[in-house]
Design a protein around this motif. Structure first.
Motif, PDB file in Angstrom:
ATOM      1  N   TYR A  35       0.853  -1.186   0.000  1.00 59.90           N
ATOM      2  CA  TYR A  35       0.000   0.000   0.000  1.00 59.90           C
ATOM      3  C   TYR A  35       0.894   1.243   0.000  1.00 59.90           C
ATOM      4  O   TYR A  35       1.964   1.241   0.598  1.00 59.90           O
ATOM      5  CB  TYR A  35      -0.892   0.003   1.250  1.00 59.90           C
ATOM      6  N   GLN A  36       0.411   2.297  -0.654  1.00 64.65           N
ATOM      7  CA  GLN A  36       1.215   3.522  -0.723  1.00 64.65           C
ATOM      8  C   GLN A  36       0.317   4.748  -0.774  1.00 64.65           C
ATOM      9  O   GLN A  36      -0.699   4.741  -1.455  1.00 64.65           O
ATOM     10  CB  GLN A  36       2.095   3.431  -1.969  1.00 64.65           C
ATOM     11  N   GLU A  37       0.700   5.766  -0.022  1.00 63.51           N
ATOM     12  CA  GLU A  37       0.059   7.084  -0.100  1.00 63.51           C
ATOM     13  C   GLU A  37       1.166   8.093  -0.317  1.00 63.51           C
ATOM     14  O   GLU A  37       2.023   8.279   0.539  1.00 63.51           O
ATOM     15  CB  GLU A  37      -0.659   7.436   1.204  1.00 63.51           C
ATOM     16  N   GLN A  38       1.158   8.728  -1.470  1.00 60.36           N
ATOM     17  CA  GLN A  38       2.167   9.748  -1.724  1.00 60.36           C
ATOM     18  C   GLN A  38       1.704  11.119  -1.247  1.00 60.36           C
ATOM     19  O   GLN A  38       2.525  11.995  -1.009  1.00 60.36           O
ATOM     20  CB  GLN A  38       2.530   9.783  -3.204  1.00 60.36           C
ATOM     21  N   HIS A  48      -4.059  17.824  16.492  1.00 61.38           N
ATOM     22  CA  HIS A  48      -4.680  19.116  16.812  1.00 61.38           C
ATOM     23  C   HIS A  48      -4.139  20.266  15.958  1.00 61.38           C
ATOM     24  O   HIS A  48      -4.214  21.417  16.346  1.00 61.38           O
ATOM     25  CB  HIS A  48      -4.508  19.468  18.296  1.00 61.38           C
ATOM     26  N   GLY A  49      -3.580  19.949  14.809  1.00 60.56           N
ATOM     27  CA  GLY A  49      -3.035  20.982  13.943  1.00 60.56           C
ATOM     28  C   GLY A  49      -4.034  21.428  12.903  1.00 60.56           C
ATOM     29  O   GLY A  49      -5.163  20.936  12.836  1.00 60.56           O
ATOM     30  N   PRO A  50      -3.619  22.366  12.051  1.00 59.10           N
ATOM     31  CA  PRO A  50      -4.514  22.892  11.032  1.00 59.10           C
ATOM     32  C   PRO A  50      -4.842  21.842   9.967  1.00 59.10           C
ATOM     33  O   PRO A  50      -4.102  20.888   9.764  1.00 59.10           O
ATOM     34  CB  PRO A  50      -3.727  24.056  10.431  1.00 59.10           C
ATOM     35  N   LYS A  51      -5.951  22.066   9.290  1.00 58.02           N
ATOM     36  CA  LYS A  51      -6.379  21.162   8.224  1.00 58.02           C
ATOM     37  C   LYS A  51      -5.572  21.420   6.962  1.00 58.02           C
ATOM     38  O   LYS A  51      -4.773  22.346   6.911  1.00 58.02           O
ATOM     39  CB  LYS A  51      -7.872  21.349   7.962  1.00 58.02           C
ATOM     40  N   ASN A  52      -5.815  20.612   5.949  1.00 55.23           N
ATOM     41  CA  ASN A  52      -5.214  20.735   4.616  1.00 55.23           C
ATOM     42  C   ASN A  52      -3.761  20.293   4.550  1.00 55.23           C
ATOM     43  O   ASN A  52      -3.091  20.556   3.570  1.00 55.23           O
ATOM     44  CB  ASN A  52      -5.359  22.151   4.053  1.00 55.23           C
ATOM     45  N   ARG A  53      -3.280  19.635   5.579  1.00 50.95           N
ATOM     46  CA  ARG A  53      -1.941  19.070   5.499  1.00 50.95           C
ATOM     47  C   ARG A  53      -2.050  17.642   4.975  1.00 50.95           C
ATOM     48  O   ARG A  53      -3.131  17.081   4.912  1.00 50.95           O
ATOM     49  CB  ARG A  53      -1.259  19.098   6.869  1.00 50.95           C
ATOM     50  N   VAL A  54      -0.941  17.068   4.579  1.00 46.78           N
ATOM     51  CA  VAL A  54      -0.928  15.756   3.954  1.00 46.78           C
ATOM     52  C   VAL A  54       0.153  14.882   4.579  1.00 46.78           C
ATOM     53  O   VAL A  54       1.025  15.372   5.310  1.00 46.78           O
ATOM     54  CB  VAL A  54      -0.713  15.875   2.429  1.00 46.78           C
ATOM     55  N   ILE A  55       0.091  13.581   4.276  1.00 50.01           N
ATOM     56  CA  ILE A  55       1.092  12.638   4.775  1.00 50.01           C
ATOM     57  C   ILE A  55       1.584  11.749   3.631  1.00 50.01           C
ATOM     58  O   ILE A  55       0.932  11.611   2.607  1.00 50.01           O
ATOM     59  CB  ILE A  55       0.533  11.722   5.887  1.00 50.01           C
ATOM     60  N   ALA A  56       2.741  11.145   3.852  1.00 53.14           N
ATOM     61  CA  ALA A  56       3.286  10.121   2.955  1.00 53.14           C
ATOM     62  C   ALA A  56       3.394   8.840   3.763  1.00 53.14           C
ATOM     63  O   ALA A  56       3.803   8.870   4.925  1.00 53.14           O
ATOM     64  CB  ALA A  56       4.659  10.547   2.448  1.00 53.14           C
ATOM     65  N   SER A  57       3.019   7.708   3.172  1.00 48.78           N
ATOM     66  CA  SER A  57       3.151   6.446   3.883  1.00 48.78           C
ATOM     67  C   SER A  57       3.339   5.301   2.903  1.00 48.78           C
ATOM     68  O   SER A  57       2.939   5.381   1.740  1.00 48.78           O
ATOM     69  CB  SER A  57       1.942   6.191   4.782  1.00 48.78           C
ATOM     70  N   ARG A  58       3.962   4.237   3.402  1.00 48.18           N
ATOM     71  CA  ARG A  58       4.178   3.030   2.621  1.00 48.18           C
ATOM     72  C   ARG A  58       3.957   1.819   3.519  1.00 48.18           C
ATOM     73  O   ARG A  58       4.247   1.853   4.714  1.00 48.18           O
ATOM     74  CB  ARG A  58       5.606   2.916   2.089  1.00 48.18           C
ATOM     75  N   SER A  59       3.507   0.737   2.898  1.00 41.30           N
ATOM     76  CA  SER A  59       3.377  -0.545   3.573  1.00 41.30           C
ATOM     77  C   SER A  59       3.912  -1.610   2.616  1.00 41.30           C
ATOM     78  O   SER A  59       3.467  -1.700   1.473  1.00 41.30           O
ATOM     79  CB  SER A  59       1.908  -0.822   3.909  1.00 41.30           C
ATOM     80  N   TYR A  60       4.880  -2.374   3.091  1.00 44.56           N
ATOM     81  CA  TYR A  60       5.495  -3.417   2.274  1.00 44.56           C
ATOM     82  C   TYR A  60       5.336  -4.770   2.949  1.00 44.56           C
ATOM     83  O   TYR A  60       5.467  -4.876   4.168  1.00 44.56           O
ATOM     84  CB  TYR A  60       6.996  -3.167   2.108  1.00 44.56           C
TER      85      TYR A  60
END
Length: 191
Positions: A35-38, A48-60
């Motif tokens: 699985y991957q989220e770029q 508790h931070g502001p909205k509209n931020r993003v993350i990167a993640s991987r699952s191998y």
């Protein structure tokens, strides 16, 4: 509303952490992307931070490793992570789950094993701004003029409650074992 690394840098760092961690495992370990989220949505409720931020993640899925040696893989990665500025967040159950976080940049990694012998290596970034700098209201799709011009929300109509149904009386519990076999269990009102 502090600047962060960009999402491109977060993706590079996730890939780098995965590459360094897999080198701790035996050379026959091969990674299969599970699985991957770029540029995934930042939905961490504890942030508790502001909205509209993003993350990167991987699952191998880690292929080529022996099921009987799973505890040694957990020991090796635990030692490597602790020696490389990570701290353990959770490792319950031991040798099946190990979740760590980097003390310097809050990137997290996880090693998981399942009863069938499957081994998974995951990495994820903290919430970051897409371009590294906080987005203004206009950039994030919210315009202050639109927010003022909107009428107040109308509360939803709730249906009237249904009348309560009368509960059937229950038979008083019997502590006497002798009475058990004398009870007519076909009568609905006995239970």
């Amino acid at each position: 509303m502090q600047p962060t690394i960009t999402i491109a840098e977060a993706n590079q760092r996730v890939d780098g952490y995965i590459a360094r961690a897999v080198k701790v495992l035996p050379p026959e370990a091969k990674l299969e992307l599970h699985y991957q989220e770029q540029e995934g949505s930042c939905s961490d409720p504890t942030d508790h931070g502001p909205k509209n931020r993003v993350i990167a993640s991987r699952s191998y899925k880690v292929l080529g490793l022996q099921q009987k040696a799973i505890p040694s893989y957990f020991d090796s990665l635990r030692s490597w992570w602790l020696a490389n500025n990570f701290r353990v967040l959770d490792e319950t159950p031991r040798n099946e789950f190990l979740w760590v976080e980097n003390n310097a940049d809050s990137f997290q990694m996880t090693l998981k094993a399942n009863p069938a012998g499957g081994i998974f290596l995951l990495a994820g970034s903290p919430c970051v701004w897409r371009n590294g700098t906080p987005e203004s209201q206009a950039q994030s799709g919210g315009d202050t003029e639109d927010m003022v011009a909107q009428p107040p929300a109308i509360p939803p109509v709730t249906p009237s409650p249904k009348p309560a149904q009368a509960r059937r009386p229950r038979r008083k519990p019997v502590d006497d074992i002798e009475d058990f076999d004398q009870t007519d269990w076909t009568d609905e009102n006995t239970y």
